[in-house]
Design an enzyme around this catalytic site. Structure first.
Site: not given
Ligand SMILES: Nc1ncnc2c1ncn2[C@@H]1O[C@H](COP(=O)(O)OP(=O)(O)O)[C@@H](O)[C@H]1O
Ligand SMILES: [Mg+2]
Length: 1016
Positions: A107-108, A112, A157, A160-161, A384, A386
């Site tokens: 997560s984070g 996404t 996050n 977080s989704s 992912g 957790e």
């Molecule tokens: N490629 C990226 N560039 C900049 N910031 C990112 C990037 N990927 C993730 N982040 C930062 O990390 C945070 C969490 O990413 P996210 O995709 O929501 O995580 P996950 O879906 O894996 O839980 C985002 O809100 C953003 O602030």
């Molecule tokens: Mg996500």
């Protein structure tokens, strides 16, 4: 990989496969960190993309970047999520098959975000028509809507989704994105009613309350204050700096209208969301028996209004349980706790169903109804692995799901690697790596796995509790190396476990689960499906990859189907727990690298050979390194590669030749080749440069030469034309000249005028240089051409005059006197006496005898008469003609013949009748003197060398010019009065004067003198 080769020294290695120490975790992390510090968040392991969350905006997602990656070979550019997306797309188009991109990570970690980037890439880079643009827009804007309803701030996050998402993008045969479909699963509904410390409810609640327009809030009975709602204030972190609820609200509102939500849909949707908030505020109070009652029910009314349910029914449902006993229905009152539980269950159910409805609605708007054949690229963004402080049944399911994905991943990558070796005819060497199948079995094995035990426990008769379930687990799994409980563990570990806990050693790490709630949740229909999340997951993938709406429960079968598809992997890593940009937490990353199995994956990829490349590509790149393959290899590529590597000195165990690819065992071999290539490239560049320069120079030279030739030709032409003109002119001139010459004698015509002019000019020019220099020069005057006869005569005269004038001007008074005398001489003698011409040039002198030479006596006698001239003479006696030298002295009045001191004869000028001379060149002078007196001497015969001088002087002094006669023939004279003598003249051999036999005086003169005429 080629791109990686060139860039390897600058910022680590772009592809871990090229890491020489590929088994070293430290080296692996070192490379990640080095790149991360330069904001290079992407690194490959072969075709797998590792992404490290930078927690800051990077300027690598622009349209320009997308264009750069479009249609470019995977390995030619630095690693990027776009490269992976593009490659999946192009493979799909080329092979017309389905693909899925599996994005995993905790997560984070950025899953996404990654899926959004991929979606954006397809939306922007695929071909488009206006018709398709709306589909794309919907695909893109569906995201913020889904995130508003399905995402929440967690500790890990801020966005977080809280649901799993599988989205597929459908492409038609031309590669247009024509439709999409989203499947959501496992929404974390518990979040609606409860959030852990530091976390928030789903974004949409805050967006509505904070951003909702006054009217809307009024209609929904809401206040613009999150603090007012018990579902939102549990954790006092309603406001998060990274989240702007007001803005997000606007985005969501806009998005809803794009994806076909009409106003009534929107009304209903927010009505329901508001009803959940109201529901959360419904408070129960205990009556005297401890049963729940609803006193203040304004909130309830709002719920009733918004959901359209009778208040009574609602109230009953929340405070009573309906027990169906046989035919009767019995209402059993809830305790307050039960009532709260029921209220929350309702809220969760409402929210869950709303979410499902929303997803369906989005799907409707993105659906492509064309029956034509389509291929899909699926994006799997699951939440992912957790690990929380307290882990429950939900975490158990989620982590199991991730475990399954890892299993799938291992199988797929291993399989594909193995298949490649097989296809290329290269022996497979087994690879050591951790296979998590043992953990999957622990959870899912029939009759023996944890799920089976749980099911059995729920179904068996008698009192089953979470703790009896735990006992059963201990019984069955007691010896399993990945399973530990309080009871099973040793002393040290026991301290970390509660009695109600069991711990699983997942592939990603240890997770301790609290057993409380497992039985309930497993029984609860709301939870029931969660257990089968992994099954569901397979079905999702299966359905969308096979287009068959057939549910296969057999995991084995599904896996088989999946394995025939093309998977792509994005592994997301968190750089640090505190979401800080630029921080790379070694321990955290190392942990993720480990449990994501990246090292294993690398090992599998590197099992035998670090590098492989199709013969054509390999040859194309390195052919300059071998003379035999440069610049062209005309034969089979494989043979060319063989020749090339032999030339480079590859050892037999360093490489293998497959059917279509060369396999190189160690990166160092490849690096050496690449270094050689770099060096060679420079050489080649300079050679090509030199060639090109030469070519340019040659061209330049040729051009100049051509130009020179052209100029030369022109110049020659000009010259030739000039020459021709000149000749033509000359011919004309010559012709004219000749004609002129021929007609020179005629009157002036056009034909001869020029010639005549020329003749004139020519004559005058010549004349100018050849003029006579003296007056006397009478012969050198140039003979004039006929046309100039007249002019010449005039000129001659003029010239003469000029000369004369000049001469005259130049003469002195003395000369003048002399000339005057000479003039007189000329009058008298010219053309008369032969010797005259010779005399002309003889200048006259004043006297021939100076006064000193005259006898003093004589001088005394005649001085008073003034002596004008004296000259020695020879006097011939009248009788006998004896020559006697005498002086002749002319005075003003008389001429004296003097012999020393004696005056022999005095001739008064008055008595001088005349003077005779001969015509010949002799110098005899005869003075005829008048005398009647016989006593008087007779005429005087003398010889004087200065005849002309003496006679001229005499004529002037005595004024006797007319008396001087030049006599032809003999001259008679008076010897004495009445007696005549004769003087004869002749010319002979010798000059002499003598008395001839006849008594005449004979004067012979040599004939040497020429006449004046002869001289001319
Ligand atoms: N490629 C990226 N560039 C900049 N910031 C990112 C990037 N990927 C993730 N982040 C930062 O990390 C945070 C969490 O990413 P996210 O995709 O929501 O995580 P996950 O879906 O894996 O839980 C985002 O809100 C953003 O602030
Ligand atoms: Mg996500």
């Amino acid at each position: 990989m080629e791109g990686a080769l060139t860039a390897r020294d600058r910022v680590g290695i772009q592809d871990f496969v090229l890491l020489d120490t590929h088994t070293s975790e430290t080296a692996f992390l070192g490379n990640l960190k080095k790149r991360f510090s330069e904001d290079l968040i992407y690194t490959y392991i072969g075709t797998l993309l590792v992404s490290v969350n930078p927690y800051k905006e990077l300027d690598i997602y622009s349209k320009k970047q997308m264009d750069i990656y479009m249609g470019v070979n995977f390995f030619e550019l630095p690693p990027h999520i776009y490269a992976l997306a593009d490659n999946a797309y192009h493979t799909m188009m080329a092979e017309a098959n389905n693909h899925f991109i599996l994005i995993s990570g905790e997560s984070g970690a950025g899953k996404t975000e990654a899926s959004k980037k991929i979606l954006q890439y397809y939306a922007v880079s695929c071909p488009s028509t206006t018709l398709l643009d709306s589909v794309r827009d919907r695909m893109l804007v569906s995201n913020p809507v889904l995130e508003a309803f399905g995402n929440a701030k967690t500790l890990k996050n801020d966005n977080s989704s809280r649901f799993g998402k599988y989205m597929d993008i459908q492409f038609d045969i031309q590669g247009d994105a024509v439709g999409g479909h989203i499947l959501s699963y496992l929404l974390e509904k518990s979040r609606v009613v409860h959030q852990n410390h530091g976390e928030r409810n789903f974004h949409i609640f805050y967006q509505l309350v904070e951003g909702g327009e006054e009217d809307l809030l009024h209609q929904l009975g809401l206040e613009s204050n999150c603090q007012h709602y018990s579902y939102l204030v549990q954790d006092e972190c309603a406001n998060v700096t990274s989240i702007n609820d007001k803005n997000d609200w606007k985005t969501v509102r806009n998005a809803l209208s794009v994806i076909d939500f009409d106003e009534s849909d929107i009304q209903h949707l927010f009505g329901i969301i508001a009803s959940v908030l109201h529901l959360g505020n419904v408070q129960f109070e205990a009556d005297s028996k401890g049963y729940a009652t609803l006193n203040k029910n304004t909130e309830l009314r709002w719920v009733s209004t918004l959901l359209g349910i009778n208040v009574q029914v609602l109230q009953e449902g929340l405070t009573y349980r309906k027990i169906e006993a046989k035919t009767d229905e019995v209402l059993s009152p809830f305790t307050v706790d039960h009532a709260i539980y029921a209220r929350n269950a309702l809220a969760k159910a409402i929210y869950g169903r709303t979410f499902t409805w929303l997803v369906n609605k989005i799907n409707d708007s993105m659906e492509n109804k064309e029956p034509s054949r389509k291929t899909v690229i699926g994006l799997l963004d699951i939440y992912g692995f957790e690990v929380f402080y307290v882990n429950s049944f939900e975490q158990f399911c989620i982590n199991y799901c991730n475990e399954k994905l890892q299993q799938l991943f291992i199988q797929l990558t291993l399989k594909s690697e193995q298949e490649e070796y097989e296809a290329e005819g290269i022996g497979w060497e087994p690879v050591q790596f951790f296979n998590n199948k043992i953990i999957c079995d622990l959870v899912e094995e029939k009759h023996r796995g944890i799920i089976s035990v749980l099911d059995e426990e729920c179904l068996r008769p008698g009192e089953a509790t979470d703790f009896t379930f735990l006992e059963k687990l201990e019984e069955k799994m007691g010896s399993h190396p990945h399973f530990i409980t309080h009871k099973l563990s040793d002393k040290k570990i026991r301290k970390t476990l509660d009695r109600g806990d069991f711990r699983l050693l997942h592939y990603a790490g240890e997770v301790t689960y609290g057993v409380v709630g497992f039985i309930d949740k497993n029984n609860d229909m709301l939870y029931r499906n969660i257990k089968y999340v992994s099954l569901l997951l397979w079905s999702i993938i299966h359905v969308y990859l096979t287009d068959k709406l057939q549910f296969k429960s057999s995991l084995l079968g599904l896996t088989d189907i999946l394995m025939s598809k093309e998977p792509w992997y994005v592994r997301c890593l968190k750089s640090n727990e505190s979401k800080q940009p630029g921080r790379f937490d070694d321990v955290l990353v190392r942990h993720q690298v480990k449990y994501l199995g990246l090292m294993e994956h690398l090992r599998v990829r590197r099992a035998g050979f670090a590098y492989r490349r199709r013969y054509e590509l390999f040859l194309q790149r390195y052919k300059p390194l071998c003379p035999a393959t440069w610049p062209h290899w005309r034969g089979v590529a494989a043979e060319g590669v063989e020749v090339l590597v032999q030339h480079l000195g590859y050892l037999p165990d360093e490489y293998k030749m497959g059917r279509t690819k060369i396999f190189i065992r160690h990166p160092r071999t490849l690096f050496a080749t690449e270094d050689a290539f770099e060096v060679c490239k420079h050489k080649l560049a300079s050679r090509i440069q030199a060639q090109y320069k030469g070519y340019r120079q040659k061209g330049e030279f040729r051009r100049q030469k051509e130009a020179a030739t052209k100029i030369e030709t022109c110049w020659r032409g000009v010259q030739a034309r000039k020459e021709k003109e000149r000749r033509q002119w000359a011919v004309k001139v010559i012709k004219k000249f000749i004609k002129g010459y021929m007609t020179r004698g005629e009157a002036k015509t056009t034909d001869n005028s020029e010639y005549l002019a020329f003749v004139r000019q020519n004559y005058l020019n010549r004349l100018k240089d050849n003029l006579p220099k003296t007056v006397l020069d009478k012969i050198s005057w140039l003979t004039p051409p006929p046309v100039l006869t007249e002019a010449s005569a005039i000129l001659r005269q003029l010239h003469m005059r000029v000369m004369v004038t000049r001469y005259v001007r130049g003469i002195t008074a003395q000369q003048k006197a002399q000339l005057q005398l000479k003039g007189i001489t000329s009058v008298i003698f010219k053309d008369k006496k032969d010797s005259y011409p010779q005399s002309v040039s003889q200048p006259f002198v004043d006297t021939r005898i100076s006064e000193q030479d005259i006898n003093m006596k004589i001088l005394q006698i005649i001085r008073h008469e003034r002596i004008k001239y004296s000259v020695p003479v020879v006097k011939y006696d009248r009788n006998g003609f004896k020559p006697r030298p005498r002086q002749l002295i002319l005075t003003q009045t008389a001429a004296y013949v003097v012999d020393e001191a004696k005056i022999k004869q005095k001739v008064q000028y008055t008595t001088l009748k005349g003077v005779s001379v001969s015509t010949l060149s002799d110098s005899i002078i005869i003075f005829h003197i008048a005398s009647e007196d016989v006593k008087q001497k007779g005429d005087l015969v003398i010889q004087c060398d200065h005849l002309f001088e003496v006679l001229t002087k005499l004529s002037v002094v005595a004024n006797k010019q007319s008396a001087i006669n030049v006599v032809q023939g003999s001259i008679s004279f008076q010897i004495q009065a009445g007696k005549e003598g004769i003087v004869d003249f002749s010319s002979g051999q010798e000059s002499m004067v003598y008395k001839d036999k006849n008594g005449h005086l004979m004067v012979v003169r040599t004939k040497t003198a020429q006449t004046y005429k002869d001289l001319l």
